[in-house]
Scaffold this motif. Structure first.
Motif, mmCIF file in Angstrom:
data_model
loop_
_atom_site.group_PDB
_atom_site.id
_atom_site.type_symbol
_atom_site.label_atom_id
_atom_site.label_comp_id
_atom_site.label_asym_id
_atom_site.label_seq_id
_atom_site.Cartn_x
_atom_site.Cartn_y
_atom_site.Cartn_z
ATOM 1 N N ALA A 19 6.399 74.167 26.762
ATOM 2 C CA ALA A 19 7.406 75.075 27.947
ATOM 3 C C ALA A 19 7.176 75.814 28.438
ATOM 4 C CB ALA A 19 9.044 76.216 27.270
ATOM 5 N N GLU A 20 6.308 77.268 28.476
ATOM 6 C CA GLU A 20 5.393 77.795 29.968
ATOM 7 C C GLU A 20 4.751 75.907 30.827
ATOM 8 O OE1 GLU A 20 4.113 81.462 28.391
ATOM 9 O OE2 GLU A 20 3.408 80.389 27.700
ATOM 10 N N VAL A 54 4.889 75.858 34.404
ATOM 11 C CA VAL A 54 3.945 75.658 35.907
ATOM 12 C C VAL A 54 4.199 74.488 36.477
ATOM 13 C CG1 VAL A 54 1.852 76.399 35.740
ATOM 14 C CG2 VAL A 54 2.938 77.530 34.441
ATOM 15 N N LEU A 55 4.378 73.533 36.150
ATOM 16 C CA LEU A 55 3.621 71.786 36.182
ATOM 17 C C LEU A 55 5.132 72.106 37.121
ATOM 18 C CD1 LEU A 55 3.093 69.095 36.206
ATOM 19 C CD2 LEU A 55 4.407 68.265 34.515
ATOM 20 N N ALA A 56 5.907 72.399 36.623
ATOM 21 C CA ALA A 56 7.584 71.991 38.053
ATOM 22 C C ALA A 56 6.845 72.811 39.443
ATOM 23 C CB ALA A 56 8.858 72.366 36.649
ATOM 24 N N TRP A 57 6.900 74.641 38.393
ATOM 25 C CA TRP A 57 6.776 75.189 40.048
ATOM 26 C C TRP A 57 5.439 74.941 41.015
ATOM 27 C CZ3 TRP A 57 1.902 76.937 41.539
ATOM 28 C CH2 TRP A 57 2.315 78.270 42.677
ATOM 29 N N LEU A 114 3.517 71.231 46.406
ATOM 30 C CA LEU A 114 3.606 70.159 46.770
ATOM 31 C C LEU A 114 3.945 69.200 47.936
ATOM 32 C CD1 LEU A 114 0.853 69.028 47.091
ATOM 33 C CD2 LEU A 114 1.408 67.504 45.234
ATOM 34 N N ARG A 115 5.449 69.334 47.246
ATOM 35 C CA ARG A 115 6.027 69.364 48.124
ATOM 36 C C ARG A 115 6.496 70.036 48.953
ATOM 37 N NH1 ARG A 115 8.583 67.267 42.663
ATOM 38 N NH2 ARG A 115 7.839 64.795 41.862
ATOM 39 N N ARG A 116 7.281 70.743 48.851
ATOM 40 C CA ARG A 116 7.141 71.129 50.925
ATOM 41 C C ARG A 116 6.132 71.373 51.152
ATOM 42 N NH1 ARG A 116 9.774 74.330 46.350
ATOM 43 N NH2 ARG A 116 8.110 76.351 45.436
ATOM 44 N N SER A 117 4.850 71.475 50.508
ATOM 45 C CA SER A 117 3.717 71.780 51.888
ATOM 46 C C SER A 117 3.537 70.095 52.294
ATOM 47 C CB SER A 117 2.198 71.450 51.081
ATOM 48 O OG SER A 117 2.113 70.669 50.199
ATOM 49 N N GLU A 173 7.834 67.621 52.018
ATOM 50 C CA GLU A 173 9.477 66.643 50.948
ATOM 51 C C GLU A 173 10.818 67.413 50.764
ATOM 52 O OE1 GLU A 173 7.432 64.772 48.181
ATOM 53 O OE2 GLU A 173 6.219 64.036 49.253
ATOM 54 N N GLU A 174 12.256 67.074 50.328
ATOM 55 C CA GLU A 174 12.569 67.928 49.764
ATOM 56 C C GLU A 174 12.856 67.744 47.986
ATOM 57 O OE1 GLU A 174 15.806 69.614 51.021
ATOM 58 O OE2 GLU A 174 14.530 68.685 52.135
ATOM 59 N N PRO A 175 12.444 69.403 48.046
ATOM 60 C CA PRO A 175 12.371 69.607 46.376
ATOM 61 C C PRO A 175 13.126 68.746 45.690
ATOM 62 C CG PRO A 175 12.793 71.362 47.275
ATOM 63 C CD PRO A 175 12.624 70.565 48.070
#
Length: 130
Positions: free
Chosen positions: A107-108, A112-115, A120-123, A126-128
């Motif tokens: 779960a952790e 972490v992967l989603a964060w 990466l998408r924000r940089s 792209e839209e989350p």
């Protein structure tokens, strides 16, 4: 007085070698020559069949390690084919991912992967997702 070679003033002589005139360098000055150490190559084979042959000084049989880490895969290689280290032997190779899995629950890891994907998408502008 020592004369330097005009073409290559930094030319050296390998320790233990003798020049054409006999002993060279510290050997000529002290009258001593280096002690010769007998070498003993030992072959180890890992479970994947990789062979490595480190060279040891001439040691007693009980002083030579029974297992040696394979430089290709990291598993422990044995001197005797077919034997592998037990629980007492060295720990088998662990990758970075193995250590990360020990520190985090699934779960952790998902969190972490989603964060990281969101960063990466924000940089990239792209839209989350979701």
């Amino acid at each position: 007085m020592t004369m330097a070679n005009a073409s290559n003033p930094f030319r050296g002589i390998r320790i233990g070698s003798a020049s054409g005139a006999g002993l060279a360098g510290w050997q000529a000055e002290t009258g001593r020559s280096p002690a010769v150490v007998h070498k003993h190559p030992v072959t180890y084979r890992c479970p994947l069949g990789h062979e490595t042959t480190p060279v040891f000084a001439d040691l007693a049989e009980e002083e030579i390690p029974e297992y040696w880490d394979c430089p290709r895969c990291g598993r422990a290689g044995s001197r005797r084919p077919g034997t592998q280290p037990g629980a007492v032997g060295p720990e088998l190779y662990k990758s970075h991912l193995d250590y990360a899995k020990e520190r985090r629950s699934p779960a952790e890891a998902e969190q972490v992967l989603a964060w990281a994907l969101g960063q990466l998408r924000r940089s990239r502008g792209e839209e989350p997702a979701g």
